[in-house]
Scaffold this motif. Structure first.
Motif, PDB file in Angstrom:
ATOM      1  N   ASN A  27      36.186 -11.328   2.980  1.00 53.98           N
ATOM      2  CA  ASN A  27      36.361 -12.417   3.878  1.00 53.98           C
ATOM      3  C   ASN A  27      35.899 -13.516   3.297  1.00 53.98           C
ATOM      4  N   GLU A  28      36.835 -14.709   3.567  1.00 57.63           N
ATOM      5  CA  GLU A  28      36.441 -15.982   3.163  1.00 57.63           C
ATOM      6  C   GLU A  28      36.292 -16.902   3.988  1.00 57.63           C
ATOM      7  N   ILE A  29      35.343 -17.931   3.888  1.00 58.74           N
ATOM      8  CA  ILE A  29      34.942 -19.135   4.889  1.00 58.74           C
ATOM      9  C   ILE A  29      35.229 -20.410   3.856  1.00 58.74           C
ATOM     10  N   GLN A  41      32.920 -19.865   0.548  1.00 59.11           N
ATOM     11  CA  GLN A  41      32.216 -18.358   0.283  1.00 59.11           C
ATOM     12  C   GLN A  41      32.923 -17.300   0.334  1.00 59.11           C
ATOM     13  N   THR A  42      32.933 -16.298  -0.374  1.00 59.76           N
ATOM     14  CA  THR A  42      33.563 -15.209   0.050  1.00 59.76           C
ATOM     15  C   THR A  42      32.829 -13.776  -0.235  1.00 59.76           C
ATOM     16  N   SER A  80      28.147 -11.541   6.487  1.00 59.71           N
ATOM     17  CA  SER A  80      26.952 -12.625   6.767  1.00 59.71           C
ATOM     18  C   SER A  80      27.127 -13.788   5.889  1.00 59.71           C
ATOM     19  N   PHE A  81      27.351 -14.737   6.238  1.00 58.78           N
ATOM     20  CA  PHE A  81      27.424 -16.159   5.523  1.00 58.78           C
ATOM     21  C   PHE A  81      26.221 -16.996   5.559  1.00 58.78           C
ATOM     22  N   TRP A  97      25.964 -17.582   9.685  1.00 61.78           N
ATOM     23  CA  TRP A  97      27.179 -17.110  10.403  1.00 61.78           C
ATOM     24  C   TRP A  97      27.711 -15.892  10.005  1.00 61.78           C
ATOM     25  N   LYS A  98      27.794 -14.958  11.073  1.00 58.73           N
ATOM     26  CA  LYS A  98      28.081 -13.408  10.996  1.00 58.73           C
ATOM     27  C   LYS A  98      29.303 -13.247  11.829  1.00 58.73           C
ATOM     28  N   PRO A  99      30.410 -13.605  11.410  1.00 55.23           N
ATOM     29  CA  PRO A  99      31.637 -13.506  12.336  1.00 55.23           C
ATOM     30  C   PRO A  99      31.914 -11.861  12.235  1.00 55.23           C
TER      31      PRO A  99
END
Length: 242
Positions: A27-29, A41-42, A80-81, A97-99
């Motif tokens: 998952n990448e933000i 982040q990944t 979890s970011f 942030w925990k999408p």
């Protein structure tokens, strides 16, 4: 992802199937795209999916090839970011942030089985053995008679035909009587019955020197009875192929 599929074979070209898979997903933000997140982040997380589909096999055209239509539910554990966001040149705050990461998709595709099972062999029909020919035939007579009935002639004909099909070296013809008369009379009667059967065998094409004739009167009953009893099964001639 590593997937396991199970086909439900129902004897048709259409094959429903289900499946499940596990793997690893990233998952990448990207910086600034979500709530002003300060950095890109990944995160990698455990991934899983469920599969429900149907395949149409093209075996008549291309063995092993099938068209598939399936739906998939895919998800990962929640990533979890975390980062620090600068509010002012001197002040920063923690950003968390925990999408959720899940989706449902529909796919149309082709699949090819590298090792298609060989068709089942044709059933082997066991040869039906010819019924064994009888080697003993019984000819029955009416009371106090030695003439042959139509049924008696049929049985003698069967015995004559069987003697040609089996390895017969001798035909024994033995006459018998019931105990309704005197022993002397029954002895003569059983002889006449045996002679009548032997004559019919000769008429059916059996050489007379192949036939051994004997008479036992009332001494060898098929059904033991008291003296003077009329017993139909004892009024007989036995034809034995040897």
């Amino acid at each position: 992802m590593v997937n396991v599929l199970y086909d439900f074979r129902i004897g048709l070209p259409v094959v429903p199937y289900i499946g499940a898979g596990v793997g690893y997903g990233w998952n990448e933000i990207e910086k600034g795209t979500s709530f002003g997140f300060p950095s890109t982040q990944t995160k990698g997380e455990f991934a899983y999916q469920g599969i429900l589909g149907v395949a149409y096999e093209l075996g008549s055209m291309v063995p092993g090839l099938a068209i598939t239509l399936e739906g998939r539910y895919y998800a990962t554990l929640d990533p979890s970011f975390k980062d620090q966001s600068r509010v002012s040149p001197t002040v920063s705050q923690q950003v968390n942030w925990k999408p959720k990461n899940e989706n449902v998709s529909a796919l149309i595709g082709l699949r090819y089985a590298l090792y298609t099972p060989a068709p089942p062999p044709a059933p082997v029909v066991a040869p039906v053995a010819a019924p064994a020919l009888a080697r003993t035939y019984l000819v029955f007579f009416d009371w106090d008679k030695y003439n042959l009935t139509e049924r008696a002639r049929q049985i003698i004909a069967e015995a004559a035909g069987a003697s040609r099909k089996v390895q017969t070296t001798r035909i024994e013809v033995a006459g018998h009587a019931d105990r309704s008369g005197s022993a002397e009379y029954n002895q003569r009667l059983s002889q006449r019955r045996a002679d009548a059967v032997a004559a019919e065998l000769v008429r059916q094409g059996i050489a007379r020197n192949e036939i051994a004739v004997s008479a036992y009167g009332e001494s060898r009953p098929l059904v033991p009875t008291a003296d003077g009893v009329r017993e139909p099964q004892n009024r007989r001639v036995e034809i034995v192929l040897k």
